[in-house]
Design a protein around this motif. Structure first.
Motif, short mmCIF file in Angstrom:
data_model
loop_
_atom_site.label_atom_id
_atom_site.label_comp_id
_atom_site.label_asym_id
_atom_site.label_seq_id
_atom_site.Cartn_x
_atom_site.Cartn_y
_atom_site.Cartn_z
N THR A 197 0.82 -1.22 0.00
CA THR A 197 0.00 0.00 0.00
C THR A 197 0.85 1.27 0.00
O THR A 197 0.38 2.33 -0.40
N TYR A 198 2.11 1.15 0.44
CA TYR A 198 3.03 2.29 0.39
C TYR A 198 3.97 2.16 -0.80
O TYR A 198 4.12 3.09 -1.59
N HIS A 199 4.63 1.02 -0.94
CA HIS A 199 5.57 0.79 -2.04
C HIS A 199 4.80 0.40 -3.30
O HIS A 199 4.91 -0.72 -3.78
N CYS A 200 4.03 1.33 -3.79
CA CYS A 200 3.14 1.10 -4.93
C CYS A 200 3.57 1.99 -6.10
O CYS A 200 4.53 2.76 -6.00
N LYS A 201 2.83 1.90 -7.19
CA LYS A 201 3.14 2.69 -8.37
C LYS A 201 3.10 4.19 -8.06
O LYS A 201 3.95 4.95 -8.53
N GLU A 202 2.15 4.61 -7.24
CA GLU A 202 2.02 6.03 -6.89
C GLU A 202 3.29 6.54 -6.18
O GLU A 202 3.73 7.66 -6.42
N HIS A 203 3.86 5.70 -5.31
CA HIS A 203 5.10 6.08 -4.63
C HIS A 203 6.22 6.27 -5.64
O HIS A 203 6.97 7.26 -5.58
N THR A 204 6.34 5.35 -6.58
CA THR A 204 7.38 5.47 -7.61
C THR A 204 7.25 6.78 -8.36
O THR A 204 8.24 7.49 -8.57
N PHE A 205 6.03 7.13 -8.75
CA PHE A 205 5.84 8.36 -9.52
C PHE A 205 6.03 9.60 -8.66
O PHE A 205 6.47 10.64 -9.15
N VAL A 250 15.68 7.70 -14.42
CA VAL A 250 15.65 6.24 -14.63
C VAL A 250 15.80 5.53 -13.29
O VAL A 250 15.06 4.57 -12.99
N ALA A 251 16.72 5.99 -12.45
CA ALA A 251 16.91 5.37 -11.14
C ALA A 251 15.64 5.50 -10.30
O ALA A 251 15.23 4.54 -9.64
N ALA A 252 15.01 6.66 -10.33
CA ALA A 252 13.77 6.86 -9.57
C ALA A 252 12.68 5.90 -10.07
O ALA A 252 11.94 5.31 -9.28
N LEU A 253 12.62 5.73 -11.36
CA LEU A 253 11.62 4.85 -11.97
C LEU A 253 11.79 3.40 -11.53
O LEU A 253 10.82 2.71 -11.23
N TYR A 254 13.02 2.95 -11.44
CA TYR A 254 13.30 1.55 -11.11
C TYR A 254 13.54 1.30 -9.62
O TYR A 254 13.63 0.15 -9.20
N HIS A 255 13.66 2.34 -8.80
CA HIS A 255 14.22 2.17 -7.45
C HIS A 255 13.47 1.17 -6.58
O HIS A 255 14.08 0.53 -5.74
N ASP A 256 12.18 1.00 -6.76
CA ASP A 256 11.42 0.03 -5.97
C ASP A 256 10.83 -1.10 -6.81
O ASP A 256 9.98 -1.86 -6.33
N SER A 257 11.29 -1.24 -8.04
CA SER A 257 10.75 -2.30 -8.90
C SER A 257 11.07 -3.69 -8.34
O SER A 257 10.35 -4.65 -8.63
N GLY A 258 12.08 -3.78 -7.51
CA GLY A 258 12.44 -5.07 -6.89
C GLY A 258 11.35 -5.65 -6.02
O GLY A 258 11.34 -6.85 -5.73
#
Length: 191
Positions: free
Chosen positions: A25-33, A59-67
């Motif tokens: 609920t926190y580490h979601c797509k909205e957080h990434t954006f 790019v780093a911001a975009l991928y930073h939580d993709s893991g």
């Protein structure tokens, strides 16, 4: 040139992030954006104008939580692996890839950024601590932590939140000026 490549990457990552566990609920797509948006804002406030550096930061911001697509613990390492698995199709040099990996890994808690770009992404990642939506966003993290048994109760959450705020500091002058006073207000309210 950078904008077109970035938009392609953004569309691809966005599609992937649709598959995140609904309990994130926190580490979601909205957080990434949000991190992406705040990275751009802080970089501008810090006087970063180099288009190439800004591209790598975005790019780093975009991928930073993709893991989080693969794991909760040590998700930053997995974020780097996901980025690397896709990087060659976008023409990143080895040096660019290394810099993006360092930016992603800089967001690992506890944060210890080594340069301005790392300080920017670190502050962007925790920007909400000094914003008016702190309690709303914090509640999404509380729900996530409860679900994943990182905390066992609301009391444990509140103690963790207080300790985190006490130990946190912003790394860029821009965030120290804009976000630190509001963060201190939140800290005072929690105490």
């Amino acid at each position: 040139m950078y904008d077109q490549i970035f938009e392609q990457m953004k569309a691809q990552v966005c599609k992937k992030l649709d598959n995140l566990d609904k309990h994130l609920t926190y580490h979601c797509k909205e957080h990434t954006f949000d991190v992406l948006e705040q990275s751009i804002r802080i970089a501008k406030a810090e006087g970063v104008t180099n288009a190439h550096q800004l591209h790598l930061l975005k790019v780093a911001a975009l991928y930073h939580d993709s893991g989080f697509l693969e794991t909760y613990a040590d998700h930053e390492t997995h974020s780097c692996m996901i980025f690397l698995s896709e990087a060659n199709r976008y023409g990143f040099s080895d040096e660019d890839k290394e810099q993006i990996i360092q930016l992603i890994m800089a967001t690992k808690i506890p944060q210890a950024p080594d340069n301005l770009m790392e300080r920017i992404i670190c502050d962007a990642d925790l920007d909400y601590l000094g914003r008016d939506d702190f309690y709303k966003i914090g509640d999404t993290l509380r729900q996530e932590f409860l679900h994943y048994s990182i905390v066992k109760s609301d009391d444990e959450w509140e103690a963790l939140q207080l300790k985190f705020l006490l130990n946190h500091h912003y790394h860029t002058q821009a965030s120290q000026q804009l976000r630190e006073p509001v963060k201190q207000r939140h800290l005072h309210q929690l105490q």
